[in-house]
Structure formats: C-alpha cells, structure tokens
Design an enzyme around this catalytic site. Structure first.
Site: not given
Length: 336
Positions: A54, A59, A81
């Site tokens: 994930d 990030y 995401k």
C-alpha cells in the site's frame, strides 16, 4: 518461501495477502531512507512472500510511489490513494521535513476530492508507479478528524464527484476495487450509507489497544460486503516497543495497559508485537493486516512475528484480565 494466506476484497476478485507492506516508510516518513535501501526493502518483502503493498501520493510527496515504480514487480497487488493532488514546487533544502516526510519529492499537496481531482491524482500515480492500472484505489483521509470544519465540504465534494470518478475507473477496468483509507470509522458509515464501496483501510482502530469497531461497525461492513484492511496494528509503534501512540506521546493509561499486555504475553513466551500483528486477522471482515517497513531487517522481523506460535491460552488470559474485548474473535494457530 513462506506463503501468506490470501483473501478476496469484497466480491471484486482482487486478492490481498494476510500480511501487507505499508510503503509510507520508504517515502521517508520521519527519517530519510536511501533509494538503495528502499529498493532492498521492497525486494526483501517480495522475497519473503509479501505480495500486497500500500502506498499514497502523500508519502514523501510522491517519493514512495516513484520508488515502487522503479522496483515493484507487476504481479504484486497494489493499493494507492487519491484525494490530494501534487503540484511542483522549488526543491526545499536537504533535510527539510514536510507533513512528516523528510526530503520528499519537490511537490506540495492539496486536498481535492472532486471528479477532476481524483482523476488527476490517479493519472499522476500511474505515471509514478509505471503501471497501467491499480488494484485498489482508496479515497484518502476523508473525515471530521482530518478536516474539522471543512469536513462537510470535502465529503460532499467526494460524494458528488470523486466517487463517480472512482466508479468510472473501476468500470473501465483501471481499478479493481474502490474504498476508503482513513483513521476513523464514522466517515466510513457516512460513505457506506450513500454509496457502494469494496474496502476500508482502517488505520490504528482495530488493535490490541482499540477494538471500538466491534460495537457494530464491523457488522455493518459485513452486511454490505465491505472488507477491512487493518493498518497500523502497533498503534504507531506502542505495541512494538516504540515510544509513540497514534503518532503522539502515550497517555499514562495506555502505558499501563501496554505493561499489562506485555506481562501476559511474556508469561506465554510470546512477543507482544507478535500478538498485536496476528490479532486483527481473526475477525472475519479483516482480510489483511498492514504495517510499515523501512528496511530488510524490519521485513524479516515482521514476517517472523506473523508466524510466531501463539497458544490459545494467551488470548483467554487477555480477556480474563480485561485487556481484550470479550466480543473479539481470536486467532487460531498459524502453520509455521
């Protein structure tokens, strides 16, 4: 090589391994990781049999996705995401920390849950990841705890635009499953009451320290065919000899609870971190437990913790001591 059990996300055909790799750490979460060490960590995870990873644009401001694009085999199940778009900025000085990430890529994030925002985020992720599709796409960080007074605005923007974008991408086969990546369950109920989703990545809310979803949320997920990915099983490290609880200093009652949890685990010869990693998977709606890793050593440690034998008496003692909800399903012994 150990083979981690796999489960299907909802009724999508997308499968995830029981132990997942959280790639925030290789986006330089709190500390820098070199490109070489990031690549070695991903390679170690794949070699260890971890086949679900994930990530998110947040990030490292795209750094985590970019590093995965350079190293990740195509046969690994991948979730990313959307809900933030990244815009180029002048590169900050070395050592700069932004949003918890050190030396991220030269972009700044902006919340955008609109149709065009989700599409732009997704298309940019594909470029960084060097993929033509993403197995799971999650709307990232919706909810009142994140947005406060802007919560209603962002939720309605998503329901009136971003959700349609995700549904269209899924209908085109560019996404296998859609859902939410959040830290709170209230927003999940709000979205599930208005739309069909496949999965919720729920961080830190179903652990040995927190079992609030047993109050009915998991039952509602089961009724709607929504799977749960239980992320942050260590509550930011507190259950794995760390110093943080949910990204902050732990209150006294949590410190005391951890001491008591450790004592019960020690009496059975089990590391607390092993119990914490294995516990969430006992619930039938939980299909994977996801934890961050930033080195091959952490991959090795977590893989070993996942396989560590745990006697049924340990779970019984935790319940007897009032340290675990009586309603919580507990794991059966895993084959080593």
């Amino acid at each position: 090589m150990f083979s981690f059990p796999k489960s299907e996300i909802g009724r999508t055909g997308v499968k995830v391994g029981a132990l997942g790799f959280g790639a925030a750490a290789i986006g330089n979460l709190y500390q820098p990781v070199t490109d070489a060490d990031a690549a070695a960590t991903v390679a170690a995870a794949v070699e260890a049999g971890i086949d679900y990873i994930d990530t998110a644009p947040r990030y490292g401001q795209g750094l985590s996705e970019r590093r995965l694009g350079a190293t990740l085999p195509k046969n690994v199940t991948l979730s990313s995401k959307a809900g933030r778009v990244l815009s180029p900025i002048t590169p900050p000085p070395p050592g700069t920390e932004r949003h918890g990430f050190v030396d991220g890529d030269p972009f700044e994030e902006h919340f955008d849950y609109s149709y065009s925002g989700i599409m732009r985020s997704f298309e940019d992720s594909l470029k960084r990841l060097k993929r033509e599709r993403i197995d799971i796409l999650l709307a990232h960080d919706l909810g009142r705890e994140t947005h406060g007074g802007q919560h209603d605005y962002h939720l309605q923007t998503f329901l009136r635009g971003g959700l349609e974008a995700m549904q269209n991408l899924k209908a085109q086969g560019l996404i296998g499953a859609i859902g939410l990546g959040v830290n709170e369950s209230a927003i999940c109920d709000q979205v599930m009451s208005a739309a069909d989703i496949d999965v919720v990545l729920l961080a830190g809310r179903y652990t040995l320290l927190e079992q609030a979803p047993l109050d009915g949320f998991f039952d509602r997920c089961a009724a709607k065919g929504v799977s749960i990915i239980a992320a942050a099983p260590f509550n930011s490290g507190m259950l794995a000899d760390g110093q943080h609880y949910n990204y902050a200093a732990p209150p006294a009652d949590i410190v005391d609870r951890v001491v008591r949890l450790k004592a019960v685990c020690a009496a059975h010869g089990v590391p607390l971190a092993a119990a914490a990693l294995q516990f969430p998977l006992a619930h039938p709606v939980v299909v994977s437990v996801l934890t961050g890793m930033n080195s091959p050593a952490q991959v090795e440690t977590n893989s070993a913790l996942f396989r560590h034998p745990i006697p049924p008496a340990l779970w019984a003692d935790l319940k007897a001591e009032g340290l675990l909800s009586d309603a919580a399903p507990v794991p059966e012994a895993l084959d080593a």
